[in-house]
Design a protein around this motif. Structure first.
Motif, short mmCIF file in Angstrom:
data_model
loop_
_atom_site.label_atom_id
_atom_site.label_comp_id
_atom_site.label_asym_id
_atom_site.label_seq_id
_atom_site.Cartn_x
_atom_site.Cartn_y
_atom_site.Cartn_z
N GLY A 76 -14.37 -6.93 -11.58
CA GLY A 76 -15.29 -7.65 -11.18
C GLY A 76 -16.29 -6.58 -10.33
N ASP A 77 -17.02 -6.47 -9.58
CA ASP A 77 -17.24 -6.09 -9.10
C ASP A 77 -16.81 -4.46 -8.18
OD1 ASP A 77 -19.36 -7.14 -9.83
OD2 ASP A 77 -19.87 -8.78 -7.96
N ILE A 78 -15.82 -4.79 -7.56
CA ILE A 78 -14.82 -3.30 -7.01
C ILE A 78 -14.83 -2.55 -8.32
CG2 ILE A 78 -13.37 -3.32 -6.37
CD1 ILE A 78 -12.39 -5.79 -5.83
N GLY A 79 -16.00 -1.76 -7.05
CA GLY A 79 -15.66 0.30 -8.40
C GLY A 79 -14.21 0.99 -8.26
N VAL A 80 -13.21 1.02 -9.10
CA VAL A 80 -12.79 1.78 -9.27
C VAL A 80 -12.76 3.22 -9.67
CG1 VAL A 80 -10.43 1.36 -10.37
CG2 VAL A 80 -11.49 -1.22 -9.93
N THR A 81 -11.89 3.99 -9.51
CA THR A 81 -11.65 5.05 -9.31
C THR A 81 -9.97 5.49 -10.41
OG1 THR A 81 -12.60 5.81 -7.97
CG2 THR A 81 -11.10 8.11 -8.28
N ASN A 132 1.21 -1.25 0.17
CA ASN A 132 0.11 -0.07 -0.26
C ASN A 132 0.95 1.47 0.14
OD1 ASN A 132 1.12 -0.02 2.63
ND2 ASN A 132 -1.13 -0.30 3.70
N ASN A 133 2.31 1.66 -0.08
CA ASN A 133 3.23 2.26 -0.19
C ASN A 133 3.59 2.00 -1.47
OD1 ASN A 133 4.37 0.38 -0.07
ND2 ASN A 133 5.83 0.92 1.64
N LEU A 134 3.25 2.13 -2.60
CA LEU A 134 3.73 2.29 -3.84
C LEU A 134 3.05 3.62 -4.66
CD1 LEU A 134 2.87 -1.29 -5.91
CD2 LEU A 134 4.45 -0.16 -4.59
N THR A 135 4.28 4.65 -5.30
CA THR A 135 3.90 5.04 -5.91
C THR A 135 3.64 5.24 -7.64
OG1 THR A 135 5.90 5.70 -7.04
CG2 THR A 135 5.40 6.55 -4.77
N GLY A 136 2.26 6.43 -8.30
CA GLY A 136 1.88 5.62 -8.99
C GLY A 136 2.38 5.67 -10.32
N PRO A 137 4.11 5.83 -10.83
CA PRO A 137 4.59 5.42 -11.90
C PRO A 137 4.64 3.62 -11.70
CG PRO A 137 5.97 7.60 -10.73
CD PRO A 137 4.14 7.21 -10.36
N LEU A 141 -7.24 4.54 -7.84
CA LEU A 141 -5.42 4.63 -8.91
C LEU A 141 -5.06 5.94 -9.06
CD1 LEU A 141 -5.93 1.60 -11.54
CD2 LEU A 141 -4.43 1.57 -8.74
N GLU A 142 -4.39 6.56 -8.64
CA GLU A 142 -4.19 7.87 -8.38
C GLU A 142 -2.73 7.86 -9.43
OE1 GLU A 142 -3.74 9.68 -5.06
OE2 GLU A 142 -5.21 9.47 -4.31
N LEU A 143 -2.67 8.49 -10.57
CA LEU A 143 -1.40 9.00 -11.61
C LEU A 143 -1.46 10.13 -11.38
CD1 LEU A 143 -2.17 6.17 -14.09
CD2 LEU A 143 -0.68 6.14 -12.58
#
Length: 1922
Positions: free
Chosen positions: A773-778, A717-722, A750-752
C-alpha cells in the motif's frame, strides 16, 4: 583412446623429438638416481667421462637436456632402448604418452647387451592397491635385459585399457536408458553456465551483510556469482578442468544428473572435454547413501561402480596404474545435495593409504582434498545451498543457467511434437501460448524439470479425452536459470483466440501458484493411470479432465494409493531417504506409481556388489509435495511436530550447519496448501485418505496454524536476506495479502546480498511489495546476480521508493535494461547504482529512463566509469526532474571538465543548491525543492566545494570565468589545491566579480609570505570581503568571509584580518600594511605565532592610530620579552581607546590588546593590565607599575599564575599607594607561601584604600581598592599552613589595621593552639560580622575554645561548631553587642567532660537563648547530668538535643529523668529523635535528685512526645511525674501508636491536671475502637480548649461524645478524620455552636451532602475565627463542585478577624477567585493565604493580586500549581512592594514567561523582609533577573529555583548575589541545566557565605566525576536525589 599409435607410420627419433618437452618435465621430477641411471646409457664420449660427481638440481637439468639431445640424433635402436628404460623406470607418466612411447619403442627388437654404463633396474611390484609402486634403483641386483622388463608393465596397461572399455560400455548403456523417451536432445555446447568465484579461504556466514558500505566500491565476496557477461557454455566451462576439482551448481531440476550422464556418453564416444584415455567414474551420492560400512578406494571402484574382468590380477593392475597415474582418471560425483553425509575440509598432513577402509564421506573428502589420487580430475554437482561445503576444495565453480522463453517454447513444441501430430496439430501452439502468457508458469518453466511438469499439467488441461499417451520424461535436457514469470496474486483466466483457423479455448482456470500447479500435476498423473486402464474396477471419468470436479473425483478414486504414496514420501523425508527398494513399497502402490509416472526406476549395487532395482520419485519436489499433502490432510504430523519443524530455509549455509537433503520446497508447499484456494481440494483428499473426524474443520485449523506460524516469521526482525526471500515465496504461495503487508511493515527495507536471483524470486518480491500500500519500500540488491529478464518482473513492483544496485556485475547492458523499466516505478524516489561497471553509454541509457521518473529525488552513481561524457549525460536531465534533491557522481574516472560541466548548469538550473567535488572521489550535486523556492522563506544561496583540485593559471582563469557567471553563492570552497603565486593572484583578481555572500575557502592552497601579501589585498576598501583568515602552518587554512547583503559600502563594513602562523618578520609588516592600504574598517587583527619580536611590536604600536575602529589585536607567540611588556604598559596609559592588555609568559605566549570604541573614550573606562604565567623580578614589577601610575582611568592589575622573586612583593607594596586609579590587584595562584601572604596582608595598614584582601594558594587571590578610605575591610586568608608565629604576626597586623567586616582563616591547619591564640585576641580585634575558623584540624578542646568566646567576647552573638564532615567553626558578631546568643555543636563526638564544659559555658553566658546539640554521640546519663548542671542558670534558655537513640521507650525514660533532675524546665518535648527543653527563670533551689514527692516545685507547663515511635504501654512510667506537674497546660502525644493502653493512660491522668487546656492526640494509624476512649477522657477534662484529634476514625458514639466539647473549644484539628454519614452531620451541626473557636483545621475531610449546609452555617457563625485550614476537602462527587465552592466562599464573608486561611485543592477557578477577591478587602488582619491547586488563570491571578493590596499585614502568599502567567507577575511588581511584611512567597508550578520573570524581579527588589521564595517549575528558564534581585533581600534564607531548565547564567548570577545574602541557608537548583562552570562559580561564592548550609544540584549537567570533585572542595554542594 584419443589416437591409435601406428608404429609403422612413426619414426622413434621423430616421436622423441615431439615429446621431448613433456619428457623433460617428467624426468625433472624423478629421483636423482633414476636420472643418473638413464644418463649413463649414453656412450662414454657423450656422458660417461663427464658424469658429475655430486649432482644438484641445476646439474641434473643439464644432464636431462644433454641426454634428450643425444638420443634425438642417436640410432633407432639406441633411442628405443632409452625410451623403454624411461617407461619402465619413471613414475607418473601420463597414460597416453606411456602408451605411445612403449608402442614406438617396442617394435625395435634388439638382442644386444645394454649400452655401456647401464646398470640393472629392479621393479618392486605392489599389492592389490598398488601401494608404493615404482622403480627401485639398486647397485646389487643382477641386471636383466630390457626385453625382459617390458612385459611387467604391459599387462598393467592392458587391464587398464580393458577397464576403460568396460566403463565406456556402461555409460553408453546408461545413456541409452535415460534417453529412450527424451523430449529434447542434450548438447553441452547449448547449456549455459555462469562462473562463480571459488571460495578457498573462508566460510560464508548465514547472515545478511549490513548496509554500512552503501555507496562505496562493492567488493566481490567470496563465493559470489560472476558478472552477467561471464556466461559460457558448459562445454567451454569444462575445458581446462583436467587435474582440478570443479563444482557445477544448479537448482533442483536443472538437469545436473542428466548432464553428467551426457558427459559420460560423450567421453564414451571419444568426444567432449574429458579425454578418452581417462577413466571416467560416475558416482551418484544418493546411491552412496546405501554404503554404510567403511570401504577402501578399490572396493568403492570395483564393488559399487564397475567390477573388472580378470579377477584379482586385473584389480591389482588397475589400482596400481590408477595410483601411479591418478591424473588419468576423472571422477564425477553427482548430487552432493542428496548425500546424507557432510564433506569436511581436511588439512594436508600427508597422503592416505587407499587400501585402508574408511567411511564413504571421509573417502570422498580425501579425494576432494587431494589426499588420495592427487592430480585426478573431479567434478561435483550440487544445489547452490550446499556449495559452501565445496568452497575450500574446489578450483572452479559454475552456476547452471536456466531457460529463456525461446528455450521454453522449443521444449513445449518438442513435448507436444512427440505426440501424434495429426491428432494434436494445434495442441503445442496452444500450450506454448498459454504457458508464455502465464507469468507463474513461465517462471516455473525456466527450470527444465518443472517445465516438464508444466507441460504435463497443460496437457491435462487442454487435451480432450483420456486416451492420449503421456510422454515419460525426467526433466528435460537443459540446465537451469531461474526466471520468474508474473505475479501469482490471483487465478488467471486465460482465453486464447485462435489464429489461422484455431478455435478459441474455453475459459480455463490456470493454476495461480506452484502448489496449485502440483495439485494439477497430481490429477494429471492419476488420470494417466486411469487412461492406461489401471485399477480397472474403478469407474471411468465421463467429464473432460480439465474440470476441477473431475480431477478431485479422480483423486478420490485413488485415495488409498495416494495416501500410502504420500506417507512413503513423508517417511523418506524424515529419514532423508531418496531411493526406495521394493521392500519399502507396497506392491499395489508400486504398480500404481510406475503406471502414473510418480516413480522412476534405477539400478543400484548392494554391499555385496549385486545389482538390484530401486525406485525414486521423478523429482525431489514431487516427493516434498506429497509429504506436504500428508501434513495438511492427516494427523500423522501433530501440531507440535509441525511447529518444531516449520522454518524458512536459507540459500546460505555454513560448514558447521547440519547436512539435510529435503530443504528447498517442503514448507513452501505447506504454505501454498494453507491458501483458502486449496481448502476444497484438501478436504476431498483428506476424505479419500481416510483422515480425521470433522475433516473440513480440521483442515481449516491446520491451515490457520500454518498461517499463524508464517505470521510469526513475517514479524521477525532477525531474518537474513535469503530467508527473507524464502519468506516472500512462502507468503506468495499462501496468497495472503495481510501477511504480505506484515512482511513489509516489519522491514520496509529489503536487503538482499550475494544471492543469485531468478525471475521467480523477483516475482515473489513483487507480490509482497505490491501488498504494502502506502508503505514506501526499499529494494537493496548488493552483489546479487540476476538475468536481464528479472528487471522486467521487477517493474511490477508498484510501491518501491528506493532501488539500490551495488556490484561490478551490473554494466551497460544492465543499465540499458533498467532504464527501460524505470518509468514503470510510479513511486520511485531514489536510485542507487554504485560500485558497478557503467560507462558513458550506460549513463546515457539511465538518463533517458530517469527523465521519465518525475518523482525521483536522489540519484547515486558513484564508483562507476562514466567519465566526463557520462557526467554530462546525467547533468542534461537536471532540469527535467523537478523533485531532485541530490545526485552523486564520485569515483567515475572523470576530469576537471566534468566539474566544469556541472557548474555551468547552475545558471540554467536554478534549483542546484550545492556542487561538491573532492578530487574526483566525491562529486555530489544537491538541489533545493520548488516548494522552497515558491515559499515565503528565504531560499538559501547555493554553495560550491571544489576540493583537492590542482589548477594552473589558465585553468584558474577558466574556472574563475565560469564562477563569475554563476548566480549568487553563499560559500565557495577551493581548498586542497597547491597553487603558485600567479594562480593565487589570478583568483584574487576575479574575487570582486564573484557573487559570494558568506565565504571563500582556499585551505592548503598557499605556503609563502608572498601569498599572504597577495591575499591581504582582499581586505582593502575596494573589495567587499569582511574577514581574511590565513594560517600557513599545517594544516594551512585560508578563508575569505563576506558580510552578505548589508547594504553598506565597503568602507563601512567591519573587517577582520588574521595572519597567524605565517612566519612574518618585522620587515614584512611594511608590505602587509601597504597591501592592506587604508582599511579604515579593520576591527580585529590577529598576528599570533609569527616572528615579530619587540621590533615588530613597536611597529605595530606605531600604526595603531591609523586604525580608528580597531577592537582587538592578537600578537601572541611572537617572542616578546619584558622590554615589550614595558612598551605595552606605556601604550595602555597613552592610548585612550586601548583598554585591555593580556600578557602571558612575559609576552612570549599570549599577548592580546583590546580597544574600546571612539564613542566610549570620552567616558570613564575600565582598563586592565594582565600578566600571568610569568616570572616577575622586583625590577620588572617596579618598572611596569611606575608606567601604570600614569594611567588616569580605573585600572585592574592582574599578576596571576606567576612567580615572585625575592623582594618583589616588597616593591609591589611600595608602589601600590601611588597607583591611585587601581581598583583591583589579582594575584591568584601567585601567592603560595604563608610568608608572602602575610607580607601582602600588610597592605591593610599601608594603604587606606584597601577594601578587601582575599588570599589563597589554591584559588582566587586579590586585593580590591576604593578611591576613598574604606570603613570596613574584608580579610580572607585560607588554605595556608599558619604556625603560631604566623598567627601572632597576623594578629599584630590586624590590630593595626582598619575595622574588619569578616575574617576568614579557614583551612589553615591552625590546630587547637592556633585557634586558642586567635580567640583570645578577639576582644582586641575590631570585627563586625564573623570569623570563619572551619577546617583547621580542631579537636573537642579547640571546639570548646571557640564556644567559650560567647562568654569572653561581648560582641560574639553566636557560635557554630562541627567536627564532622563539614568541619565547621564559625563565630558570629553583632555590631552593638548584647542581645541573645546561640550555640550550635554538631557531630563532634563529645565526651562527658566536654558536656560538663558546655554546661559551664551555658551557665556562664546569661544571654544564651538557644543551645543546639546534634548527633554528638551523647548518652542518656550525660544528658541528665547536663540538665542537672543547668539548674543554676537565672534566665530562660531553649535547648535542643538530637540523637538517633532518642525514640520510643528511651525517649520516655529521658523525659522522666530530665523532669526528675530539673525543676525549672518549662517545656519539654521529644519530636522524632530530638529533645527540646526550655528553661524558666527560677530562684536557686537545691537539687532534688530522684525524689518525685516535690511536686509543688515543678514548673513544667508543656510536655510533648510527638512522632517518636511511642506505644501506649511506654507511657506508664510517666504517670507519676506528669501527675506531679499541676501547672501543665499542654500535652501532645500525636502521631504515635497509643492504642488502648494510651487511652487508659489519658483517662488516669487527665483528672489530676486541672490547668490542662491543650491536648493533642492525633493518630498515626487510626483505630476506631480507641477513639471513643479518647473522647471520653477529653470529656472528663473540663478545661480543655485546644483539641487535636487528626487522623482518627470516629464512630457515632465517639462523635456524640466529641460534640459535647465544641462550645468551649478555641482550637480544633480534625484533619484527615473519617466518620459516618450520621456522625458527619452531627459534627457539622456541633460546629455551629463553636462561637469561641479561633483555630479550625478540616484538611482532607469528606463532606457529605447533608452536612454541607450545616458547615456553611457554622462558618458564618465563627466570627472569632483567626486560622482556618480547609485544604483538599472533598464531597461525594470527588472534588467540590463549582456551586459548592461558591457556597463555601460565601460562608467566609463574616470572618473579619481571619489571620491565616488555607484553601488548597479547591479548584475554584475564575468564578471562585472572583468571589474571593470580594472578601479580601474585609480581611484586614490576614497574614497568610494559601490557594495552591485552584486552577487560577492568569487573568484571575491579576485580579487576586490587586485585591491582596488591601491586606497590608500579609506575611505568606502561596499560589503554587495554578495557571498564573505574565499578567499575574506584572501585578506582583505593582502590589508586592506595598506588602512590606511579606516573608514567604511560593508561586511554583505555574506558567510565567520571560517578561513575567522580569516583572517578578522588580517586585522582589522591594521585599526587604522576604525569607523564603519558591519558584519551582514556573515555566521559564530566564531567571537571571530574579536571582539578581535577591541581593536586595538581606533576610532571605530559603530559595528554590528547581525544575526550570536554568543554565549557567542563573548559577553565575546567584554566585554574585550570595555575598549579600548573609542569612541564606538553602538553595535548591535541582533538575536544571547547570554545567560544571556554573557549579564552580557557586563553589567560589560559598567561600564568602559561611551561613549557607546546602545547595541542591541533582539532575544537572554535571558529570559524576566533576560532582565528586566539587563536593570534595565543599560538602555543602549536594548532587544526590535526597
Amino acid at each position: 583412446m584419443d589416437e591409435e599409435v601406428k608404429p609403422d607410420d612413426e619414426n622413434v627419433n621423430y616421436v622423441l623429438a615431439q615429446e621431448s618437452k613433456e619428457l623433460f618435465h617428467i624426468l625433472a621430477k624423478q629421483p636423482p638416481s633414476v636420472i643418473m641411471q638413464l644418463y649413463r646409457m649414453m656412450p662414454g664420449t657423450a656422458g660417461g667421462q663427464n658424469q658429475p660427481s655430486s649432482p644438484g638440481p641445476p646439474v641434473l637439468k643439464d644432464c636431462i637436456e644433454a641426454m634428450l639431445e643425444y638420443f634425438k640424433m642417436a640410432s633407432a635402436a639406441e633411442c628405443c632402448s632409452f625410451l623403454q628404460s624411461v617407461c619402465l623406470m619413471c613414475e607418473n607418466i601420463p597414460m597416453h604418452l606411456d602408451s605411445r612411447l612403449m608402442s614406438v619403442a617396442g617394435r625395435v627388437i634388439t638382442d644386444r647387451a645394454p649400452p655401456p654404463g647401464t646398470e640393472a633396474v629392479s621393479l618392486r611390484n605392489t599389492d592389490v592397491c598398488g601401494e608404493n609402486s615404482g622403480p627401485d634403483v639398486t647397485d646389487h641386483v643382477p641386471s636383466s635385459p630390457l626385453s625382459d622388463q617390458h612385459p611387467v608393465k604391459r599387462p598393467r596397461l592392458d587391464h587398464w585399457e580393458q577397464y576403460i572399455t568396460a566403463a565406456t560400455s556402461l555409460l553408453q548403456r546408461r545413456w541409452k536408458r535415460l534417453t529412450e523417451r527424451l523430449v529434447k536432445e542434450v548438447q553441452l555446447e547449448n547449456v549455459w553456465v555462469s562462473l562463480r568465484t571459488a571460495n578457498r579461504g573462508r566460510d560464508r556466514p548465514d547472515q545478511t551483510p549490513g548496509s554500512a558500505d552503501r555507496g562505496s566500491r562493492t567488493p566481490e565476496p567470496d563465493g559470489d556469482f560472476g558478472c552477467l557477461e561471464s556466461r559460457l557454455t558448459l562445454e567451454t566451462f569444462l575445458q581446462g578442468c583436467a587435474g582440478k576439482v570443479t563444482a557445477l551448481v544448479g537448482q533442483a531440476g536443472s538437469g545436473k544428473t542428466l548432464l553428467m550422464s551426457c558427459l559420460g556418453q560423450q567421453w564414451a564416444n571419444g568426444l567432449g572435454p574429458v579425454p578418452s584415455s581417462y577413466l571416467f567414474v560416475l558416482l551418484e551420492f544418493r546411491q552412496l547413501n546405501l554404503l554404510s560400512r567403511p570401504l577402501s578406494l578399490s572396493e568403492l571402484l570395483f564393488q559399487h561402480y564397475l567390477p573388472p574382468k580378470g579377477g584379482d590380477n586385473a584389480k591389482r593392475a588397475i589400482v596400481d596404474y590408477l595410483l601411479s597415474n591418478p591424473e588419468q582418471s576423472c571422477w564425477v560425483l553427482d548430487g552432493y545435495d542428496e548425500f546424507h553425509g557432510k564433506l569436511s575440509r581436511q588439512e594436508m598432513t600427508g597422503p592416505l593409504d587407499p587400501k585402508t577402509p574408511m567411511p564413504v564421506a571421509e573417502l570422498i573428502s580425501a579425494l576432494l582434498n587431494r589426499r588420495i589420487l592427487p592430480g585426478s580430475t573431479v567434478l561435483v554437482t550440487c544445489r547452490p545451498r550446499d556449495a559452501v561445503d565445496l568452497g575450500g576444495v574446489s578450483d572452479k565453480v559454475g552456476q547452471l543457467l536456466g531457460w529463456d522463453q525461446y528455450d521454453i517454447k522449443e521444449y513445449v513444441d518438442n513435448f507436444f511434437g512427440v505426440k501424434d501430430p495429426s491428432a494434436h496439430r494445434d495442441l503445442g501452439a496452444w500450450a506454448a501460448d498459454l504457458l508464455l502468457s502465464s507469468r507463474h508458469l513461465l517462471a516455473m518453466s525456466s527450470i527444465p524439470a518443472l517445465c516438464n511438469i508444466c507441460c504435463i499439467c497443460l496437457e491435462h488441461l487442454l487435451v480432450e479425452g483420456t486416451d492420449a499417451e503421456r510422454p515419460k520424461t525426467d526433466g528435460g535436457g537443459r540446465a537451469q536459470r531461474q526466471e520468474p514469470g508474473g505475479e501469482r496474486g490471483r487465478p488467471e483466466s486465460v482465453v486464447t483466440k485462435g489464429e489461422n483457423g484455431r478455435a478459441p479455448l474455453a475459459s480455463t482456470q490456470v493454476p495461480t501458484t506452484i502448489t496449485q500447479v502440483y495439485l494439477t500435476m497430481l490429477g494429471a498423473f492419476v488420470s494417466r493411470d486411469s487412461s492406461q486402464g489401471g485399477s480397472g474396477a474403478r469407474p471411468q471419468a465421463s467429464i473432460p479432465p480439465q474440470s476441477s470436479v473431475t480431477t478431485l473425483d479422480t483423486l478420490s478414486q485413488y485415495g488409498s494409493e495416494l495416501c500410502e504414496l504420500s506417507r512413503l514420501a513423508w517417511r523418506g523425508l524424515e529419514e532423508s531417504k531418496i531411493l526406495f527398494v521394493e521392500e519399502d513399497i507396497p506392491p499395489d502402490v508400486l504398480k500404481f506409481s510406475l503406471r502414473a509416472g510418480f516413480f522412476s526406476q534405477v539400478e543400484v549395487r548392494r554391499l555385496d556388489g549385486a545389482v538390484v532395482n530401486a525406485y525414486c520419485f521423478i523429482h525431489l519436489t514431487v516427493q516434498e509435495f506429497l509429504a506436504a499433502l500428508i501434513i495438511m490432510t492427516t494427523n500423522d504430523v501433530s501440531d507440535a511436530h509441525l511447529k518444531k519443524r516449520f522454518s524458512l530455509k536459507t540459500r546460505w549455509t555454513t560448514r558447521t550447519d547440519q547436512k539435510t537433503v529435503f530443504t528447498d520446497s517442503l514448507y513452501l508447499y505447506v504454505c501454498g496448501l494453507a491458501s483458502s484456494h486449496c481448502t476444497s481440494a484438501l478436504v476431498q483428499l483428506s476424505k479419500a485418505f481416510g483422515g480425521v473426524k470433522g475433516i473440513k474443520s480440521w483442515v481449516q485449523q491446520r491451515q490457520a496454524l500454518v498461517l499463524k506460524l508464517l505470521k510469526t516469521l513475517c514479524n521477525s526482525n532477525n531474518l537474513t536476506g535469503p530467508k527473507i526471500l524464502q519468506l516472500c515465496h512462502s507468503v506468495q504461495e499462501s496468497q495472503d495479502q495481510q501477511l504480505a503487508r506484515q512482511v513489509v511493515g516489519a522491514r520496509p527495507t529489503l536487503e538482499l546480498r550475494n544471492i543469485w536471483l531468478s525471475p521467480s524470486d523477483i516475482d515473489a518480491l513483487a507480490f509482497v511489495v505490491n501488498s504494502a500500500g502506502d508503505i514506501g519500500v526499499t529494494l537493496d540488491f548488493g552483489a546479487c546476480s540476476m538475468e536481464l529478464d528479472c528487471l522486467d518482473v521487477l517493474s511490477r513492483c508498484q510501491h518501491v521508493h528506493c532501488l539500490s544496485f551495488h556490484s561490478r556485475k551490473y554494466g551497460d547492458k544492465f543499465a540499458e535494461k533498467l532504464s527501460s523499466v524505470l518509468p514503470e516505478f510510479p513511486t520511485l524516489r531514489k536510485l542507487e547504482f554504485c560500485g558497478a561497471s557503467v560507462t558513458a553509454t550506460g549513463a546515457a541509457s539511465l538518463a533517458s529512463g530517469l527523465e521519465n521518473c518525475p518523482n525521483i529525488t536522489e540519484i547515486n552513481l558513484t564508483d562507476n566509469n562514466l567519465k566526463d561524457e557520462g557526467v554530462q549525460h546525467i547533468a542534461e536531465i537536471f532540469n527535467k526532474l523537478p523533485r531532485l534533491v541530490s545526485v552523486k557522481l564520485g569515483r567515475n574516472n572523470t576530469s576537471l571538465n566534468a566539474v566544469d560541466s556541472l557548474i555551468e548548469k547552475m545558471p540554467s538550473c536554478l534549483n542546484i543548491q550545492d556542487v561538491h567535488a573532492d578530487g574526483m572521489k566525491e562529486v555530489t550535486v544537491t538541489f533545493s525543492q520548488n516548494s522552497d523556492v515558491k515559499s515565503h522563506k528565504l531560499k538559501p544561496k547555493p554553495t560550491i566545494s571544489l576540493l583537492n583540485q590542482n589548477w594552473c593559471k589558465s585553468e584558474m582563469q577558466k574556472l574563475a570565468k565560469t564562477l563569475a557567471r554563476c548566480p549568487a553563492l553563499s560559500v565557495l570552497d577551493l581548498s586542497g589545491g597547491q597553487w603558485d603565486e600567479d594562480t593565487l593572484r589570478t583568483l584574487t583578481q576575479f574575487v570582486p566579480k564573484f557573487n559570494v555572500s558568506e565565504q571563500i575557502t582556499v585551505n592548503n592552497s598557499c605556503s609563502s609570505v608572498e601569498s599572504v601579501v597577495v591575499l591581504t589585498t582582499l581586505l582593502s576598501d575596494r573589495t567587499p570581503a569582511s574577514e581574511l583568515h590565513i594560517r600557513l602552518q599545517s594544516p594551512v587554512q585560508v578563508s575569505i568571509v563576506f558580510p552578505g547583503e548589508t547594504g553598506k559600502p565597503a568602507t563601512e563594513i567591519p573587517k577582520k584580518l588574521s595572519l597567524s602562523c605565517c612566519k612574518l618578520l618585522p620587515a614584512d609588516m611594511e608590505r602587509v600594511w601597504k597591501s592592506l592600504g587604508t582599511s579604515s574598517g579593520l576591527t580585529v587583527l590577529d598576528l599570533s605565532s609569527n616572528c615579530l619580536g619587540n621590533k615588530g611590536l613597536k611597529k605595530l604600536l606605531e600604526v595603531l592610530t591609523h586604525f580608528r575602529n580597531l577592537q582587538e589585536i592578537n600578537a601572541s607567540n611572537n617572542n616578546i620579552n619584558m622590554e615589550g611588556v614595558v612598551m605595552l604598559a606605556s601604550a595602555l596609559c597613552s592610548h585612550n581607546n586601548l583598554t585591555q592588555i593580556h600578557i602571558s609568559n612575559g609576552g612570549k605566549d599570549e599577548l592580546i590588546l583590546r580597544f574600546s570604541s571612539e564613542k566610549s573614550t570620552s567616558e570613564k573606562v575600565q582598563k586592565t593590565f594582565r600578566i600571568n604565567n610569568s616570572s616577575l623580578l622586583p625590577s620588572d614589577i617596579t618598572t611596569v607599575c611606575r608606567r601604570l601610575v600614569k594611567c588616569r582611568s580605573q585600572l585592574e592589575l592582574e599578576l596571576s599564575h606567576s612567580s615572585f622573586k625575592d623582594k618583589t612583593i616588597e616593591n609591589l607594596l611600595t608602589v601600590l599607594p601611588k597607583m591611585l586609579s587601581l581598583q583591583k590587584l589579582d594575584v591568584s595562584h601567585s601567592i603560595t607561601s604563608a610568608t608572602d601572604a602575610l607580607t601582602l596582608v600588610r597592605c591593610l595598614t599601608d594603604n587606606k584604600q584597601v577594601t578587601s584582601v582575599e588570599l589563597s594558594p589554591q584559588s582566587e587571590s586579590f586585593i580590591t581598592f576604593d578611591e576613598v578610605k574604606a570603613e570596613q575591610v574584608s580579610c580572607r586568608l585560607t588554605h595556608f599552613c599558619l604556625n603560631g608565629d604566623d598567627v601572632e604576626r597576623l594578629i599584630e597586623i590586624l590590630q593595626r589595621g582598619p575595622r574588619l567586616s569578616d575574617l576568614d582563616l579557614s583551612s589553615n591547619h591552625l590546630g587547637d593552639e592556633g585557634v586558642k591564640r586567635l580567640v583570645d585576641s578577639l576582644p582586641r580585634l575590631k570585627i563586625s560580622s564573623y570569623v570563619n575558623l572551619s577546617d583547621n584540624r580542631l579537636t573537642q578542646q579547640g571546639l570548646l575554645s571557640v564556644a567559650s568566646t560567647l562568654c569572653t567576647c561581648a560582641n560574639v552573638c553566636g557560635v557554630e561548631a562541627s567536627l564532622g564532615e563539614e568541619k565547621r567553626s564559625l563565630i558570629w558578631f553583632s555590631q552593638n553587642g548584647g542581645g541573645e546568643k546561640t550555640l550550635s555543636v554538631r557531630e563532634s563526638s563529645l565526651q562527658p567532660e566536654h558536656v560538663v564544659r558546655l554546661a559551664e559555658i551555658t551557665s556562664s553566658c546569661h544571654t544564651l537563648a538557644k543551645l543546639e546539640l546534634k548527633n554528638n554521640l551523647l548518652q542518656s546519663e550525660w544528658i541528665e547530668n547536663f540538665v542537672k548542671l543547668l539548674n543554676s542558670t537565672r534566665r530562660g534558655c531553649t535547648i535542643s538535643i538530637e540523637e538517633s537513640w532518642i525514640t520510643a521507650e528511651e525517649a520516655v525514660h529521658l523525659v522522666h529523668r530530665c523532669l526528675s533532675h530539673s525543676s525549672n524546665i518549662q517545656t519539654i518535648r521529644v519530636h522524632q529523635t530530638t529533645l527540646n527543653l526550655s528553661l524558666k527563670p527560677t530562684e536557686p533551689t537545691s537539687a532534688r535528685g530522684d525524689n518525685p514527692d516535690l511536686a509543688q516545685s515543678m514548673a513544667t507547663e508543656k510536655i510533648g512526645l510527638v512522632d517518636c515511635a511511642l506505644d501506649g504501654y511506654h507511657l506508664a512510667s510517666l504517670r507519676s511525674i506528669i501527675q506531679s506537674c499541676p501547672s501543665l497546660t499542654e500535652l501532645d502525644l500525636s502521631n504515635n501508636n497509643l492504642g488502648e493502653e494510651g487511652a487508659e493512660f489519658l483517662c488516669s491522668i487527665l483528672p489530676s491536671l486541672p490547668n490542662l487546656t491543650s491536648l493533642s492526640i492525633g493518630a498515626k494509624e487510626p483505630v476506631a475502637a480507641v477513639v471513643e476512649s479518647f473522647t471520653q477522657a477529653c470529656v472528663q477534662s473540663a478545661n480543655i480548649q485546644d483539641l487535636n484529634l487528626s487522623g482518627h476514625k470516629f464512630g457515632d458514639a465517639a462523635t456524640q461524645s466529641l460534640t459535647t466539647l465544641f462550645p468551649r473549644l478555641r482550637s480544633l484539628n480534625l484533619s484527615h478524620c473519617v466518620w459516618t454519614r450520621t456522625g458527619g452531620l452531627q459534627l457539622a451541626q456541633a460546629l455551629g455552636r463553636c462561637v469561641s473557636l479561633e483555630d479550625l483545621c478540616l484538611d482532607c475531610v469528606h463532606l457529605h451532602e447533608e452536612g454541607r449546609p450545616c458547615l456553611l452555617e457554622a462558618l458564618r457563625n465563627m466570627t472569632s475565627i483567626r486560622r482556618l485550614k480547609l485544604n483538599k476537602i472533598t464531597t461525594e462527587m470527588g472534588q467540590p463542585g463549582q456551586s459548592s465552592v461558591l457556597d463555601l466562599l460565601a460562608a467566609l464573608e463574616g470572618l473579619g478577624h481571619i489571620e491565616e486561611i488555607e484553601l488548597d485543592g479547591w479548584r475554584m477557578a475564575d468564578a471562585g477567585v472572583e468571589q474571593l477577591t470580594g472578601l479580601l478587602p474585609v480581611w484586614k488582619e490576614l497574614k497568610k493565604i494559601s490557594l495552591s491547586k485552584n486552577l487560577i488563570s492568569d487573568h484571575s491571578g491579576e485580579k487576586l493580586l490587586i485585591a491582596l493590596k488591601s491586606c497590608s499585614r500579609l506575611e505568606e502568599l502561596h499560589l503554587s500549581s495554578n495557571l498564573l502567567g505574565d499578567l499575574t507577575a506584572a501585578s506582583m511588581a505593582l502590589v508586592l512592594p506595598s506588602l512590606t511584611r511579606l516573608s514567604v512567597l511560593d508561586i511554583s508550578d505555574n506558567r510565567i514567561g520571560d517578561s513575567g520573570s522580569r516583572s517578578l524581579s522588580r517586585a522582589i527588589m522591594y521585599m526587604k523582609n522576604l525569607k523564603k521564595i519558591h519558584l519551582t517549575s514556573v515555566g521559564t528558564s530566564e531567571l537571571c533577573a530574579v536571582a539578581a534581585s535577591l541581593a536586595h533581600c538581606p533576610l532571605v534564607n530559603d530559595v528554590s529555583l528547581s525544575w526550570n531548565n536554568c543554565g549557567d547564567e542563573v548559577a553565575q548570577e546567584l554566585s554574585r548575589v550570595l555575598p549579600f545574602c548573609l542569612k541564606l541557608t538553602r538553595i535548591d537548583l535541582e533538575c536544571n541545566s547547570v554545567s560544571v562552570l556554573g557549579a564552580e562559580a557557586l563553589v567560589r561564592a560559598l567561600r564568602s557565605c559561611p551561613a549557607l548550609q546546602l545547595i541542591r544540584l541533582w539532575k544537572n549537567k554535571v558529570s559524576q566525576s566533576d560532582a565528586l570533585r566539587l563536593m570534595s572542595s565543599d560538602r555543602r554542594l549536594n548532587f544526590a536525589s535526597t
